[in-house]
Motif scaffolding. Structure first.
Motif, PDB file in Angstrom:
ATOM      1  N   GLY A  67       0.814  -1.210   0.000  1.00 17.93           N
ATOM      2  CA  GLY A  67       0.000   0.000   0.000  1.00 17.93           C
ATOM      3  C   GLY A  67       0.845   1.256   0.000  1.00 17.93           C
ATOM      4  N   LEU A  68       1.902   1.265   0.823  1.00 19.17           N
ATOM      5  CA  LEU A  68       2.786   2.431   0.892  1.00 19.17           C
ATOM      6  C   LEU A  68       3.516   2.638  -0.427  1.00 19.17           C
ATOM      7  CD1 LEU A  68       4.294   1.860   4.454  1.00 19.17           C
ATOM      8  CD2 LEU A  68       2.567   3.543   3.796  1.00 19.17           C
ATOM      9  N   ALA A  92      -5.205  -4.369  -6.206  1.00 21.10           N
ATOM     10  CA  ALA A  92      -5.789  -3.214  -5.514  1.00 21.10           C
ATOM     11  C   ALA A  92      -6.904  -3.660  -4.572  1.00 21.10           C
ATOM     12  CB  ALA A  92      -6.317  -2.203  -6.528  1.00 21.10           C
ATOM     13  N   ILE A  93      -7.773  -4.549  -5.055  1.00 18.84           N
ATOM     14  CA  ILE A  93      -8.881  -5.052  -4.226  1.00 18.84           C
ATOM     15  C   ILE A  93      -8.340  -5.850  -3.042  1.00 18.84           C
ATOM     16  CG2 ILE A  93     -10.835  -6.646  -4.194  1.00 18.84           C
ATOM     17  CD1 ILE A  93     -11.381  -5.779  -7.118  1.00 18.84           C
ATOM     18  N   LEU A 119      -6.492   4.068   2.297  1.00 21.27           N
ATOM     19  CA  LEU A 119      -6.247   2.842   3.053  1.00 21.27           C
ATOM     20  C   LEU A 119      -6.010   3.191   4.516  1.00 21.27           C
ATOM     21  CD1 LEU A 119      -3.719   1.080   0.631  1.00 21.27           C
ATOM     22  CD2 LEU A 119      -6.144   0.510   0.910  1.00 21.27           C
ATOM     23  N   ILE A 120      -6.600   2.422   5.420  1.00 20.49           N
ATOM     24  CA  ILE A 120      -6.345   2.558   6.854  1.00 20.49           C
ATOM     25  C   ILE A 120      -5.923   1.181   7.364  1.00 20.49           C
ATOM     26  CG2 ILE A 120      -7.287   3.183   9.102  1.00 20.49           C
ATOM     27  CD1 ILE A 120      -9.361   4.898   7.666  1.00 20.49           C
ATOM     28  N   PHE A 121      -4.717   1.084   7.879  1.00 18.49           N
ATOM     29  CA  PHE A 121      -4.200  -0.183   8.404  1.00 18.49           C
ATOM     30  C   PHE A 121      -4.106  -0.114   9.923  1.00 18.49           C
ATOM     31  CE2 PHE A 121      -2.422  -0.258   4.075  1.00 18.49           C
ATOM     32  CZ  PHE A 121      -2.798  -1.530   3.674  1.00 18.49           C
ATOM     33  N   ALA A 122      -4.677  -1.095  10.591  1.00 15.56           N
ATOM     34  CA  ALA A 122      -4.532  -1.222  12.045  1.00 15.56           C
ATOM     35  C   ALA A 122      -3.450  -2.260  12.312  1.00 15.56           C
ATOM     36  CB  ALA A 122      -5.853  -1.638  12.678  1.00 15.56           C
ATOM     37  N   LEU A 123      -2.375  -1.837  12.945  1.00 13.23           N
ATOM     38  CA  LEU A 123      -1.239  -2.717  13.237  1.00 13.23           C
ATOM     39  C   LEU A 123      -1.335  -3.137  14.706  1.00 13.23           C
ATOM     40  CD1 LEU A 123       1.536  -0.611  11.443  1.00 13.23           C
ATOM     41  CD2 LEU A 123      -0.091  -2.230  10.458  1.00 13.23           C
ATOM     42  N   ARG A 124      -1.648  -4.409  14.938  1.00 15.73           N
ATOM     43  CA  ARG A 124      -1.915  -4.894  16.293  1.00 15.73           C
ATOM     44  C   ARG A 124      -0.756  -5.746  16.808  1.00 15.73           C
ATOM     45  NH1 ARG A 124      -7.750  -4.637  17.060  1.00 15.73           N
ATOM     46  NH2 ARG A 124      -8.741  -4.016  15.100  1.00 15.73           N
TER      47      ARG A 124
END
Length: 658
Positions: A288-289, A569-570, A456-461
Motif C-alpha cells: 500500500g505504501l 488493488a482489491i 487505506l487505513i491499516f490497524a497494526l496490532r
C-alpha cells in the motif's frame, strides 16, 4: 574580426521571435517573450565558437529589451527573458564570493509578497518655469534628486507623481526544493522581481518549485538604524517547473536503466523489498505504501489549467499499538520517497500545516507563507502522531486531501495555493492500545470527515503468537543477513524509478478493469444492503480502488491497466479492512455509515427523549437526563454507536422541535 554579442543576440531575436513580439504588442499590456537557451546556444556556437556563458549574453538582454521599449511610459512593455538556462549552482552553495555572478538554479517559493509599486522614472518639474528633468531610478542605487532647475537655476524642483513612471515589484523568499536539500538543511534567500514578473499576468505562488536565473548580489539594508548586508537574487526570470522535481535529476543513462528495470517480470516484488527491508513483516502494508508513492492518474498538464479536478493523490493512515514497527515504516518511507516532508502532530498547528500570514520585513505588508502540506506539493507529507493534532488542524486537511488545494483568507489576503500532496499519517488508538471489545471508530480520535479521505487505513496490532514472535525475534537479530538475501534497488535508484514513472507513465483503465471494479463495487453494496448490520462502501472507496489500480500499473511502467492490477488493488483494500476488524459488508463503519439496526436505535432514542419532553417539558430534570442517558447506553451497547454522541445529537434535535 571582433565578436559583437549584442548584435548577434539582436539578429537571433529578430529572426526567431519576430511574430511573438508582434503578438505581444497587440495585447496592449505588459507581456513576455521567452528566449530559449536551447535554441540560442547552438546558434552562438555556430557563429562564434563560444557559448552563452563565455559571451556573457545575460549582460546584453536588458539593453535590447530597452530598444524594443523605446517609450518607457507605454503600457505595451515587452520583457525579454531567457528560459531553459542550465543550472550553474545550488542555492546552499551561494556565499559572498558569488557576489555579482549571474546564476541559474532550482528553488522553492517559501512565500511571496503581493504586488508593490516603486518609481521607475521620476519626473521633476520646476514650479517656476515648468521645465522638467527625468531621473531613472535603479533598485540598488539611491535616486539622485536634482536640487536646481537647469533652466532658471532656482531651487524649485518638485517630483510630479502624475508624470512619473512607476513599476511593479515583488519580493519572494526562496529556498531549495525538498528533494535537493543536503541532510534536510536549507538556506533562505530573498529574490527581487519587477515589471512583467511582478505583474498580475505572471502567476507565482507560495510552495511552487521554480527555475530561477538572475544576478546574485550582496546589498546593504537598514534595520534598527544600523546598516548591514544581505544576500539577494535580482531575478531575470522565474518560471514554475511543470512537474516539481521530476525530470531534471535524471540523466539519459538513468532513464535507459529505469526502462530496462520496468521490463523485469519481478520488478514489483523488488520495489516492495526496497521500500522497507529493515522492517519485518507487514507485506501488504508495504504494498500500500509503495502504491501511494506512485499515485493515481496524474494529469500530464497542470491540474489548475484544466476544468475538471479529479484527485490522484493517495492517503494512508497507520494506526498501531506502541512498539510494533509503525515508526520504522514511516522512517523507511521518509528515507526513500523522492520528495517528502516529515512532521509530528505533537508540535504542529493548523497554520503550520496550511498557511500563515507573515508580516514582511521589507515592505511592512502581509504575505502568505506556505505550510507543510503546500511545501510538499507533488510529493509526500508524513504526519506522525496524527491523533495529537487539534481537531481544527485535522479538519483543515479535508480540502487539500480531496481538492488538491488550500484556500485561505488571512490579513486581508485571499489566496488559493496548490497542495497536490499525498499524506501518510500515523496514529495511536485512543486508549494507547486496541481494545477488541470496542468498535474501531470509538478507538480513533479522528473526525469521520477526515477518515473518509484516506484510501487505506491499516490497524497494526501487537498480537501474541509463539511461532510469529520466535520468527520475528530471529529476523530482528539477523537483520543484516536477511536484508542481503532480498534483491532490491539502491535508495537512489528507487527514488529515480518513482520519479520517472510519476512524470512519464500515465496508465488508463481498460474496459475489462472498469467492468471488474464496477462489479466489485455493486456487489459489495448489494451485500451490505441485504445485511441487517451492513454498512455500504461509498463512491469514494471506488475512486480509491481506481487510484491503487493505476499505481500498480505504474510500478511496471505500463500504459494500460490489467485485471491483475485491479485484483491486487482489491486485495490490499480488503486487507486494510480486515486489519480494522471489518469486512466488505461493514466497510462503511469507519466513516460513519449507519446500519439499519443502528438507524432504528437512533430513532428509538429520539422517540424516548421526545416522549419524556412532552410529559415533563423543558428543561428536563437532572434525574430524567441521567435515566435517559443510561437507557441510551443500554440500547447502543454492542454496536459501533457512540452513546454519548447519539444522546447529545438526539437532544439537540428534540430541543429544536420544542
Amino acid at each position: 574580426m571582433s565578436i559583437n554579442p549584442r548584435r548577434l543576440l539582436n539578429e537571433f531575436i529578430k529572426e526567431n521571435y519576430h511574430d511573438d513580439i508582434e503578438k505581444c504588442k497587440s495585447l496592449h499590456r505588459q507581456s513576455k517573450v521567452n528566449i530559449d537557451y536551447n535554441k540560442l546556444n547552438p546558434y552562438l556556437l555556430e557563429k562564434t565558437g563560444k557559448d552563452f556563458f563565455d559571451l556573457e549574453m545575460y549582460r546584453h538582454i536588458a539593453i535590447i529589451e530597452g530598444e524594443y521599449n523605446s517609450n518607457p511610459f507605454s503600457k505595451e512593455y515587452i520583457s525579454l527573458k531567457y528560459v531553459n538556462v542550465p543550472e550553474t549552482v545550488e542555492l546552499h552553495n551561494l556565499d559572498a564570493t558569488n557576489n555579482r555572478e549571474w546564476i541559474s538554479c532550482k528553488a522553492m517559493v517559501k512565500n511571496i509578497t503581493d504586488i508593490r509599486v516603486d518609481l521607475k522614472l521620476a519626473v521633476f518639474e520646476c514650479v517656476k518655469c515648468m521645465s522638467q528633468t527625468v531621473v531613472e531610478v535603479s533598485r540598488n542605487k539611491n535616486m539622485v534628486v536634482p536640487t536646481e532647475c537647469k533652466s532658471c537655476n532656482k531651487n524649485t524642483m518638485k517630483i510630479s507623481k502624475e508624470m512619473s513612471e512607476f513599476r511593479n515589484f515583488r519580493i519572494a523568499k526562496l529556498e531549495e526544493p525538498l528533494e535537493m536539500r543536503k541532510g534536510g538543511v536549507t538556506r533562505e534567500f530573498k529574490g527581487y522581481m519587477q515589471d512583467y514578473l511582478a505583474s498580475p499576468y505572471h502567476n507565482i505562488k507560495a510552495g511552487a518549485v521554480v527555475d530561477v536565473c538572475g544576478e546574485f548580489c550582496v546589498e546593504p539594508y537598514t534595520k534598527d538604524e544600523l546598516e548591514s548586508y544581505e544576500f539577494l537574487i535580482d531575478i531575470h526570470n522565474i518560471t514554475p517547473v511543470d512537474d516539481a522535481f521530476e525530470d531534471y535529476l535524471l540523466t539519459p543513462a538513468d532513464k535507459e536503466m529505469i526502462i530496462e528495470l520496468s521490463k523485469r517480470p519481478d520488478i514489483y516484488e523488488i520495489l516492495v523489498n526496497t521500500l522497507a527491508p529493515e522492517v519485518y513483516g507487514y507485506e501488504t502494508v508495504k504494498e500500500g505504501l509503495l502504491l501511494q508513492l506512485f499515485e493515481g492518474a496524474r494529469p500530464k498538464d497542470d491540474v489548475f489549467k484544466t476544468d475538471i479536478i479529479d484527485r490522484w493523490t493517495s492517503h494512508i493512515l497507520l494506526i498501531g499499538d506502541p512498539g510494533i514497527g509503525k515508526s520504522q515504516l514511516i522512517t523507511a518511507v521518509n528515507r526513500r520517497a523522492p520528495k517528502v516532508i516529515n512532521i509530528s502532530g505533537t508540535n504542529t498547528s493548523q497554520v503550520g500545516l496550511t498557511t500563515s500570514a507573515v508580516k514582511d520585513e521589507l515592505t511592512g505588508g502581509w504575505t502568505m507563507e506556505a505550510g507543510g502540506v503546500i511545501l510538499a506539493d507533488s510529493g509526500l507529507l508524513i504526519i506522525d502522531e496524527f491523533d495529537k493534532l487539534s481537531s481544527s488542524a485535522q479538519k483543515s486537511l479535508n480540502e487539500p486531501m480531496e481538492q488538491l488545494s488550500i484556500s485561505s483568507a488571512k490579513a486581508g489576503i485571499v489566496q488559493t495555493m496548490s497542495a497536490r500532496t499525498s499524506i501518510l499519517a500515523a496514529a495511536n488508538p485512543k486508549y494507547s492500545r486496541f481494545n477488541d471489545s470496542k468498535p474501531i471508530n470509538e478507538q480513533l480520535d479522528i473526525a469521520e470527515s477526515t477518515l473518509s479521505r484516506f484510501d487505506l487505513i491499516f490497524a497494526l496490532r501487537d498480537n501474541i503468537s509463539e511461532s510469529k514472535d520466535r520468527e520475528l525475534a530471529r529476523s530482528l537479530l539477523t537483520r543484516k543477513t536477511r536484508e542481503n538475501e532480498l534483491e532490491r534497488l539502491t535508495d537512489e535508484c528507487f527514488k529515480k524509478y518513482i520519479t520517472y514513472m510519476k512524470a512519464n507513465c500515465f496508465p488508463t483503465l481498460t474496459a475489462e478493469v472498469i467492468e471488474l471494479l464496477s462489479e466489485f463495487y455493486v456487489d459489495v453494496r448489494q451485500k451490505a444492503a441485504q445485511s441487517y448490520d451492513g454498512k455500504a462502501i461509498t463512491a469514494r472507496d471506488l475512486k480509491s480502488l481506481e487510484r491503487l489500480t493505476i499505481a500498480r500499473a505504474k510500478c511496471e511502467g505500463r500504459t494500460l491497466t490489467t485485471i491483475g492490477d485491479a485484483e491486487d488493488a482489491i486485495r490490499i483494500y480488503k486487507e486494510s479492512l480486515y486489519s480494522l476488524g471489518l469486512d466488505l459488508t461493514t466497510a462503511g463503519e469507519i466513516v460513519g455509515v449507519k446500519s439499519d439496526k443502528e438507524m432504528e436505535i437512533i430513532i428509538d432514542v429520539e422517540r424516548m427523549i421526545k416522549a419524556k419532553v412532552e410529559f415533563e417539558g423543558l428543561p428536563l430534570s437532572g434525574e430524567s437526563i441521567h435515566s435517559l442517558k443510561k437507557e441510551c447506553g443500554l440500547m447502543c451497547h454492542g454496536t459501533s454507536l457512540d452513546d454519548e454522541k447519539v444522546f447529545r445529537e438526539a437532544m439537540v434535535k428534540i430541543e429544536r422541535i420544542f
